[in-house]
Design a protein around this motif. Sequence first.
Motif, PDB file in Angstrom:
ATOM      1  N   SER A   1       0.860  -1.184   0.084  1.00 39.26           N
ATOM      2  CA  SER A   1       0.012   0.034   0.007  1.00 39.26           C
ATOM      3  C   SER A   1       0.961   1.274   0.082  1.00 39.26           C
ATOM      4  CB  SER A   1      -1.001  -0.012   1.358  1.00 39.26           C
ATOM      5  OG  SER A   1      -1.934  -1.070   1.424  1.00 39.26           O
ATOM      6  N   ALA A   2       2.132   1.247   0.787  1.00 39.93           N
ATOM      7  CA  ALA A   2       2.901   2.367   1.000  1.00 39.93           C
ATOM      8  C   ALA A   2       3.452   2.778  -0.663  1.00 39.93           C
ATOM      9  CB  ALA A   2       3.867   2.058   1.771  1.00 39.93           C
ATOM     10  N   ILE A   3       3.735   1.432  -1.367  1.00 32.91           N
ATOM     11  CA  ILE A   3       4.400   1.751  -2.733  1.00 32.91           C
ATOM     12  C   ILE A   3       3.274   2.342  -3.638  1.00 32.91           C
ATOM     13  CG2 ILE A   3       5.292   0.395  -4.882  1.00 32.91           C
ATOM     14  CD1 ILE A   3       6.646  -1.359  -2.828  1.00 32.91           C
ATOM     15  N   ASP A   4       1.952   1.543  -3.405  1.00 34.19           N
ATOM     16  CA  ASP A   4       1.003   2.033  -4.344  1.00 34.19           C
ATOM     17  C   ASP A   4       0.520   3.645  -4.014  1.00 34.19           C
ATOM     18  OD1 ASP A   4      -1.479   2.445  -5.629  1.00 34.19           O
ATOM     19  OD2 ASP A   4      -2.646   1.457  -3.950  1.00 34.19           O
ATOM     20  N   PHE A   5       0.615   4.036  -2.844  1.00 30.15           N
ATOM     21  CA  PHE A   5       0.388   5.395  -2.291  1.00 30.15           C
ATOM     22  C   PHE A   5       1.431   6.615  -3.198  1.00 30.15           C
ATOM     23  CE2 PHE A   5       1.040   9.077   0.554  1.00 30.15           C
ATOM     24  CZ  PHE A   5      -0.306   9.687   0.339  1.00 30.15           C
ATOM     25  N   LEU A   6       2.811   6.072  -2.780  1.00 27.00           N
ATOM     26  CA  LEU A   6       3.698   6.907  -3.592  1.00 27.00           C
ATOM     27  C   LEU A   6       3.690   6.942  -4.909  1.00 27.00           C
ATOM     28  CD1 LEU A   6       6.747   6.045  -0.844  1.00 27.00           C
ATOM     29  CD2 LEU A   6       5.579   8.167  -1.259  1.00 27.00           C
ATOM     30  N   THR A   7       3.168   5.501  -5.468  1.00 29.91           N
ATOM     31  CA  THR A   7       3.350   5.653  -6.993  1.00 29.91           C
ATOM     32  C   THR A   7       2.040   6.489  -7.588  1.00 29.91           C
ATOM     33  OG1 THR A   7       3.906   3.383  -6.840  1.00 29.91           O
ATOM     34  CG2 THR A   7       2.885   3.980  -8.985  1.00 29.91           C
ATOM     35  N   ARG A   8       1.113   6.659  -6.851  1.00 36.49           N
ATOM     36  CA  ARG A   8       0.084   7.524  -7.374  1.00 36.49           C
ATOM     37  C   ARG A   8       0.343   9.017  -7.424  1.00 36.49           C
ATOM     38  NH1 ARG A   8      -5.812   5.583  -5.902  1.00 36.49           N
ATOM     39  NH2 ARG A   8      -5.531   3.341  -5.651  1.00 36.49           N
ATOM     40  N   ILE A   9       1.193   9.341  -6.216  1.00 40.96           N
ATOM     41  CA  ILE A   9       1.724  10.625  -6.289  1.00 40.96           C
ATOM     42  C   ILE A   9       2.840  10.945  -7.259  1.00 40.96           C
ATOM     43  CG2 ILE A   9       2.909  12.327  -4.742  1.00 40.96           C
ATOM     44  CD1 ILE A   9       1.750  11.099  -2.281  1.00 40.96           C
ATOM     45  N   ARG A  10       3.748   9.927  -7.302  1.00 39.94           N
ATOM     46  CA  ARG A  10       4.705  10.156  -8.431  1.00 39.94           C
ATOM     47  C   ARG A  10       4.119  10.273  -9.872  1.00 39.94           C
ATOM     48  NH1 ARG A  10       7.274  10.758 -12.046  1.00 39.94           N
ATOM     49  NH2 ARG A  10       9.084   9.772 -12.919  1.00 39.94           N
TER      50      ARG A  10
ATOM     51  N   THR B   1      14.988   1.738   7.977  1.00 44.42           N
ATOM     52  CA  THR B   1      16.617   2.308   7.839  1.00 44.42           C
ATOM     53  C   THR B   1      16.601   3.197   6.893  1.00 44.42           C
ATOM     54  OG1 THR B   1      17.578   0.442   6.550  1.00 44.42           O
ATOM     55  CG2 THR B   1      17.413   0.178   8.957  1.00 44.42           C
ATOM     56  N   PRO B   2      17.631   4.103   6.459  1.00 43.63           N
ATOM     57  CA  PRO B   2      17.772   4.937   5.494  1.00 43.63           C
ATOM     58  C   PRO B   2      17.748   4.074   4.153  1.00 43.63           C
ATOM     59  CG  PRO B   2      19.242   5.610   7.148  1.00 43.63           C
ATOM     60  CD  PRO B   2      18.665   4.340   7.629  1.00 43.63           C
ATOM     61  N   ALA B   3      18.343   3.076   4.211  1.00 44.66           N
ATOM     62  CA  ALA B   3      18.541   1.906   2.988  1.00 44.66           C
ATOM     63  C   ALA B   3      17.252   1.334   2.621  1.00 44.66           C
ATOM     64  CB  ALA B   3      19.439   1.028   3.241  1.00 44.66           C
ATOM     65  N   THR B   4      16.249   0.673   3.822  1.00 43.36           N
ATOM     66  CA  THR B   4      15.220   0.224   3.236  1.00 43.36           C
ATOM     67  C   THR B   4      13.962   1.244   2.884  1.00 43.36           C
ATOM     68  OG1 THR B   4      14.179   0.264   5.867  1.00 43.36           O
ATOM     69  CG2 THR B   4      15.348  -1.836   5.078  1.00 43.36           C
ATOM     70  N   PHE B   5      14.166   2.495   3.358  1.00 49.43           N
ATOM     71  CA  PHE B   5      13.274   3.557   2.863  1.00 49.43           C
ATOM     72  C   PHE B   5      13.561   3.978   1.575  1.00 49.43           C
ATOM     73  CE2 PHE B   5      11.169   7.713   2.633  1.00 49.43           C
ATOM     74  CZ  PHE B   5      10.114   7.574   2.748  1.00 49.43           C
ATOM     75  N   ALA B   6      14.912   3.943   1.192  1.00 52.92           N
ATOM     76  CA  ALA B   6      15.087   4.205  -0.205  1.00 52.92           C
ATOM     77  C   ALA B   6      14.630   3.246  -1.055  1.00 52.92           C
ATOM     78  CB  ALA B   6      16.789   4.425  -0.335  1.00 52.92           C
ATOM     79  N   THR B   7      14.724   1.773  -0.774  1.00 52.19           N
ATOM     80  CA  THR B   7      14.363   0.889  -1.458  1.00 52.19           C
ATOM     81  C   THR B   7      12.734   0.869  -1.778  1.00 52.19           C
ATOM     82  OG1 THR B   7      15.893  -0.629  -0.614  1.00 52.19           O
ATOM     83  CG2 THR B   7      14.417  -1.737  -1.787  1.00 52.19           C
ATOM     84  N   LEU B   8      12.052   1.208  -0.363  1.00 53.10           N
ATOM     85  CA  LEU B   8      10.681   1.502  -0.827  1.00 53.10           C
ATOM     86  C   LEU B   8      10.222   2.469  -1.962  1.00 53.10           C
ATOM     87  CD1 LEU B   8       7.704   0.729   0.799  1.00 53.10           C
ATOM     88  CD2 LEU B   8       8.210   3.072   1.691  1.00 53.10           C
ATOM     89  N   CYS B   9      11.016   3.527  -1.935  1.00 54.12           N
ATOM     90  CA  CYS B   9      10.747   4.694  -2.955  1.00 54.12           C
ATOM     91  C   CYS B   9      11.053   4.254  -4.304  1.00 54.12           C
ATOM     92  CB  CYS B   9      11.629   6.053  -2.226  1.00 54.12           C
ATOM     93  SG  CYS B   9      11.382   6.729  -0.654  1.00 54.12           S
TER      94      CYS B   9
END
Length: 352
Positions: free
Chosen positions: A202-211, A319-327
């Motif tokens: 869902s987080a990826i879906d949400f960010l993708t919609r914004i993107r 972590t900074p790394a896991t969040f960067a991967t999510l983004c």
Amino acid sequence: MVTWDQVQSAPPPQDERAVGVRPLREGHPSSRFDFVEIRGEQPPLTLCRAVTDGLAKPQKELATQFLYDHRGSELFELITELPEYYPTRTERGILEARASEIVEAVGYGAAMIEFGSGSSSKTRLLIEAALARCPTLEYHPIDISFEFLKLSSSALLDAYPGLSIRALGAEYFDAATELPAHDGPRLILFLGSNIGNLDTASAIDFLTRIRRHMKPSDRVLVGIDLVKDRNLLEAAYNDAQGITAQFNMNLLRRINRELDGQFDEDKFAHLAPYLDDSARIQMRLVSKCRQSVAVEGIDRVFDFEDGEFIHTEWSHKYTPATFATLCASANLQVDHLWTDPREWFGLAMLKA
Ligand code: AVJ
């Protein structure tokens, strides 16, 4: 995408459930305030559906959003002031130290769009920094509650003459696909570690919609809770005063009240373990014995084993790394990460 000019000339939809926007020019008596409601394609989930479906699953669950009724929101406000609950005050500290730097990282004359604006108290720090740089600011708070938007907006308009507010009444996911337009750059805010409530998909879906709707000059600022010592994490969700337990238990009280449920609070316990493998806190309501609970309003009885639990909320830590991967999965890049000196919390600035 609907522009503000289109919105203001749009006739109200005939069908109450029609997809679209509805201008409601009430509230602050000036042209500095506007409110628009976005209705999604799907009717909102009802408590009735959430209980009927969620408690019938092999792993029982109750949809997180039902934690946040009026009482739940009051209890969450109390949580933010608990000694153990570090996220809110840590994020505020970062904003106090870095607000002008954050604002300077976005182009001049940027509009601010905020998901889940809440009481806007942390946002004031960014609003003040923006107004120190540029004499006017367009602010678009997005919240599901019109009453809430109206109250917080009029306080902000009184405090800041350079501010104009175009509020959106909408669910996050619907608003993410209808981002308010602006001629200049936009700074999109998603603070308070609210993203942590969403599971990874869902987080990826949400960010993708914004993107999808972002221009190259747009930026997203996301508040994230960082991975840290398990004891610190678990204390924040299992506080000594039991306020978080009240917050969780409020869900059972709501079912009893709204759906004529027979939950006995003394037969359930609040538990919020940190799950290492998935780096998230899970809020649970644990049955203290083998029992059957009737919910008369939906004509159902739910059976619980001794120790069986209902899932009520995720709170993801990064972590900074896991969040960067999510983004990266949403085609976004971390441009900057501001943290507090102990690195307990982060504010990540994303670009397309
Ligand atoms: C509102 C999602 C940021 O996950 O820390 C606090 C909610 N739940 N204590 C969080 C919450 C229990 C909170 N967020």
